[in-house]
Each structure stands twice: as structure tokens, then as C-alpha cells.
Design a protein around this motif. Structure first.
Motif, PDB file in Angstrom:
ATOM      1  N   LYS A 216       0.829  -1.217   0.016  1.00  0.00           N
ATOM      2  CA  LYS A 216       0.081   0.002   0.173  1.00  0.00           C
ATOM      3  C   LYS A 216       0.913   1.240  -0.038  1.00  0.00           C
ATOM      4  CE  LYS A 216      -4.044  -1.989   1.830  1.00  0.00           C
ATOM      5  NZ  LYS A 216      -5.374  -1.698   2.208  1.00  0.00           N
ATOM      6  N   GLN A 217       2.129   1.072   0.227  1.00  0.00           N
ATOM      7  CA  GLN A 217       2.935   2.455   0.243  1.00  0.00           C
ATOM      8  C   GLN A 217       3.137   3.015  -1.368  1.00  0.00           C
ATOM      9  OE1 GLN A 217       6.793   0.847   1.805  1.00  0.00           O
ATOM     10  NE2 GLN A 217       6.095   1.600   3.932  1.00  0.00           N
ATOM     11  N   ALA A 218       2.880   1.997  -2.491  1.00  0.00           N
ATOM     12  CA  ALA A 218       2.951   2.503  -3.742  1.00  0.00           C
ATOM     13  C   ALA A 218       1.642   2.465  -4.131  1.00  0.00           C
ATOM     14  CB  ALA A 218       4.002   1.555  -4.458  1.00  0.00           C
ATOM     15  N   VAL A 219       0.619   3.054  -3.500  1.00  0.00           N
ATOM     16  CA  VAL A 219      -0.741   3.204  -4.100  1.00  0.00           C
ATOM     17  C   VAL A 219      -0.973   4.606  -3.830  1.00  0.00           C
ATOM     18  CG1 VAL A 219      -3.150   2.461  -3.673  1.00  0.00           C
ATOM     19  CG2 VAL A 219      -1.135   0.736  -3.303  1.00  0.00           C
ATOM     20  N   VAL A 220      -1.567   5.044  -5.257  1.00  0.00           N
ATOM     21  CA  VAL A 220      -2.192   6.460  -5.266  1.00  0.00           C
ATOM     22  C   VAL A 220      -3.568   6.133  -5.493  1.00  0.00           C
ATOM     23  CG1 VAL A 220      -2.300   8.567  -6.614  1.00  0.00           C
ATOM     24  CG2 VAL A 220      -0.147   7.323  -6.245  1.00  0.00           C
ATOM     25  N   ASN A 221      -4.443   7.066  -4.592  1.00  0.00           N
ATOM     26  CA  ASN A 221      -6.063   6.891  -4.485  1.00  0.00           C
ATOM     27  C   ASN A 221      -6.316   7.866  -5.556  1.00  0.00           C
ATOM     28  OD1 ASN A 221      -6.325   4.345  -2.715  1.00  0.00           O
ATOM     29  ND2 ASN A 221      -5.869   5.754  -1.466  1.00  0.00           N
ATOM     30  N   ILE A 222      -7.247   7.463  -6.277  1.00  0.00           N
ATOM     31  CA  ILE A 222      -7.986   8.669  -7.242  1.00  0.00           C
ATOM     32  C   ILE A 222      -9.610   8.148  -6.794  1.00  0.00           C
ATOM     33  CG2 ILE A 222      -8.622   9.310  -9.390  1.00  0.00           C
ATOM     34  CD1 ILE A 222      -6.020   8.950 -10.251  1.00  0.00           C
ATOM     35  N   TYR A 223     -10.132   9.337  -6.400  1.00  0.00           N
ATOM     36  CA  TYR A 223     -11.817   8.966  -6.312  1.00  0.00           C
ATOM     37  C   TYR A 223     -12.578   9.556  -7.230  1.00  0.00           C
ATOM     38  CZ  TYR A 223      -9.863   7.863  -1.616  1.00  0.00           C
ATOM     39  OH  TYR A 223      -9.223   6.996  -0.417  1.00  0.00           O
TER      40      TYR A 223
ATOM     41  N   ASN B  83       9.529   1.491  -5.093  1.00  0.00           N
ATOM     42  CA  ASN B  83       8.225   1.828  -5.160  1.00  0.00           C
ATOM     43  C   ASN B  83       7.722   2.620  -6.349  1.00  0.00           C
ATOM     44  OD1 ASN B  83       7.535   0.307  -2.794  1.00  0.00           O
ATOM     45  ND2 ASN B  83       7.883   2.195  -1.390  1.00  0.00           N
ATOM     46  N   GLN B  84       8.662   3.084  -7.063  1.00  0.00           N
ATOM     47  CA  GLN B  84       8.270   3.876  -8.261  1.00  0.00           C
ATOM     48  C   GLN B  84       7.888   2.960  -9.320  1.00  0.00           C
ATOM     49  OE1 GLN B  84      11.512   6.534  -9.310  1.00  0.00           O
ATOM     50  NE2 GLN B  84      11.273   7.933  -7.687  1.00  0.00           N
ATOM     51  N   GLN B  85       8.819   1.697  -9.380  1.00  0.00           N
ATOM     52  CA  GLN B  85       8.229   0.652 -10.331  1.00  0.00           C
ATOM     53  C   GLN B  85       7.057   0.080 -10.260  1.00  0.00           C
ATOM     54  OE1 GLN B  85      11.922  -1.746 -10.486  1.00  0.00           O
ATOM     55  NE2 GLN B  85      13.018  -0.023 -11.488  1.00  0.00           N
ATOM     56  N   ARG B  86       6.619  -0.227  -8.653  1.00  0.00           N
ATOM     57  CA  ARG B  86       5.440  -0.708  -8.314  1.00  0.00           C
ATOM     58  C   ARG B  86       4.106   0.228  -8.111  1.00  0.00           C
ATOM     59  NH1 ARG B  86       7.414  -4.085  -2.944  1.00  0.00           N
ATOM     60  NH2 ARG B  86       8.859  -5.240  -4.017  1.00  0.00           N
ATOM     61  N   LEU B  87       4.328   1.436  -8.410  1.00  0.00           N
ATOM     62  CA  LEU B  87       3.467   2.490  -8.544  1.00  0.00           C
ATOM     63  C   LEU B  87       1.919   1.933  -9.075  1.00  0.00           C
ATOM     64  CD1 LEU B  87       2.517   5.274  -7.535  1.00  0.00           C
ATOM     65  CD2 LEU B  87       3.078   6.141  -9.839  1.00  0.00           C
ATOM     66  N   THR B  88       0.927   1.999  -8.202  1.00  0.00           N
ATOM     67  CA  THR B  88      -0.277   1.493  -8.705  1.00  0.00           C
ATOM     68  C   THR B  88      -1.472   2.376  -8.207  1.00  0.00           C
ATOM     69  OG1 THR B  88       0.393  -0.887  -7.982  1.00  0.00           O
ATOM     70  CG2 THR B  88      -1.969  -0.436  -8.568  1.00  0.00           C
ATOM     71  N   VAL B  89      -2.153   2.660  -9.309  1.00  0.00           N
ATOM     72  CA  VAL B  89      -3.297   3.753  -9.313  1.00  0.00           C
ATOM     73  C   VAL B  89      -4.685   3.084  -8.907  1.00  0.00           C
ATOM     74  CG1 VAL B  89      -4.589   5.622 -10.166  1.00  0.00           C
ATOM     75  CG2 VAL B  89      -2.295   5.447 -10.399  1.00  0.00           C
TER      76      VAL B  89
END
Length: 150
Positions: A63-70, A107-113
Motif C-alpha cells: 500500500k506504500q506505492a498506491v495512489v488513490n483517485i476518487y 516503489n516507483q516501479q510498483r506504483l499502482t493507481v
């Protein structure tokens, strides 16, 4: 005549006492360690949304590499919220780069939106957000849903 002694002697053994003088120091050290190491992140959702239900729901591992978009509505209009800020879809690539620069190389490579979209949101807005994510090379996208209760 000798007094009779039993085979089993009844000597009293003393239990060594436990020194608990350093216990508070130890507890505060462990507490301080967990306060430093634990990374708690929670977003304040500023838009109203009703997340759809799904049957094949899985939890994200890192969850450290997760960006939340609502994507939800606030009043009568539909809005996009990236982490804690309401943004225009055109601002998403710059914000993703800003977030990516603050992450470690791994984490830059694992970045998940993680897209949390209201089930009645217009698909044009969702498509525009996905197009902006492509421009920012944020290609790992996860759709959030609640699990159907059986």
C-alpha cells in the motif's frame, strides 16, 4: 533411636523475584519504535461515492506505492480527488510525477493507481482520467469495489 525421616523431603524453595524496574523503559522503547516504523496513510474523502460491488475482490499487497483517485459527486457536479486534493483531470500527470518522485526506486516501479469510482459516474470522465494516467506512465490501475456478501 533415630527420628524417622520421610523419603521426600519437604524443603521450601524460594521463587526468585522478577525485577520490573526497567519494564516501563522497555515498553516506551517498543511503542516509540512502532510509532516511527508504522506508515499510516488515510485520505479524507471529499466527494460522495457509492462503490460498486464485485465478486472477485482482492486486497492490494504493497500500500506504500498506491495512489488513490476518487471519482464522485460533490453537490451536483462530478469531481476527481487525487489522494487528499480535488483536481482537474489535466492536472493528474504532474501530480503523479510529484508523488512518484517522493517514492523509493523500488516503489516507483510498483506504483499502482487505485480508482474508486461511483457506480453512476459518467464514463467520459473515467476515460479522461485513464487517458491522463497513460500520459503520466501510471499504467497499473486497480478498480476498487466492495465484496458481495453471500
Amino acid at each position: 533411636m533415630r527420628p524417622m525421616r520421610s523419603k521426600f523431603s519437604q524443603t521450601r524453595r524460594s521463587v526468585p523475584s522478577l525485577n520490573v524496574a526497567s519494564m516501563p523503559d522497555l515498553i516506551f522503547t517498543v511503542l516509540f519504535f512502532f510509532m516511527i516504523v508504522t506508515h499510516m496513510r488515510s485520505d479524507e474523502v471529499k466527494v460522495r461515492l457509492q462503490v460498486p460491488q464485485g465478486s472477485e475482490v482482492q486486497k492490494l499487497a504493497n500500500k506504500q506505492a498506491v495512489v488513490n483517485i476518487y471519482i464522485g459527486h460533490k453537490g451536483e457536479a462530478w469531481h476527481v480527488q487525487l489522494n487528499n486534493d480535488i483536481v482537474q483531470p489535466g492536472d493528474i500527470p504532474a501530480r503523479i510525477e510529484e508523488i512518484r518522485s517522493g517514492l523509493s526506486q523500488e516503489n516507483q516501479q510498483r506504483l499502482t493507481v487505485s480508482l474508486r469510482v461511483d457506480k453512476k459516474a459518467p464514463m467520459g470522465l473515467v476515460s479522461e482520467v485513464k487517458r491522463q494516467l497513460q500520459q503520466a506512465y501510471a499504467l497499473k490501475i486497480n478498480y476498487s469495489a466492495t465484496e458481495i456478501k453471500k
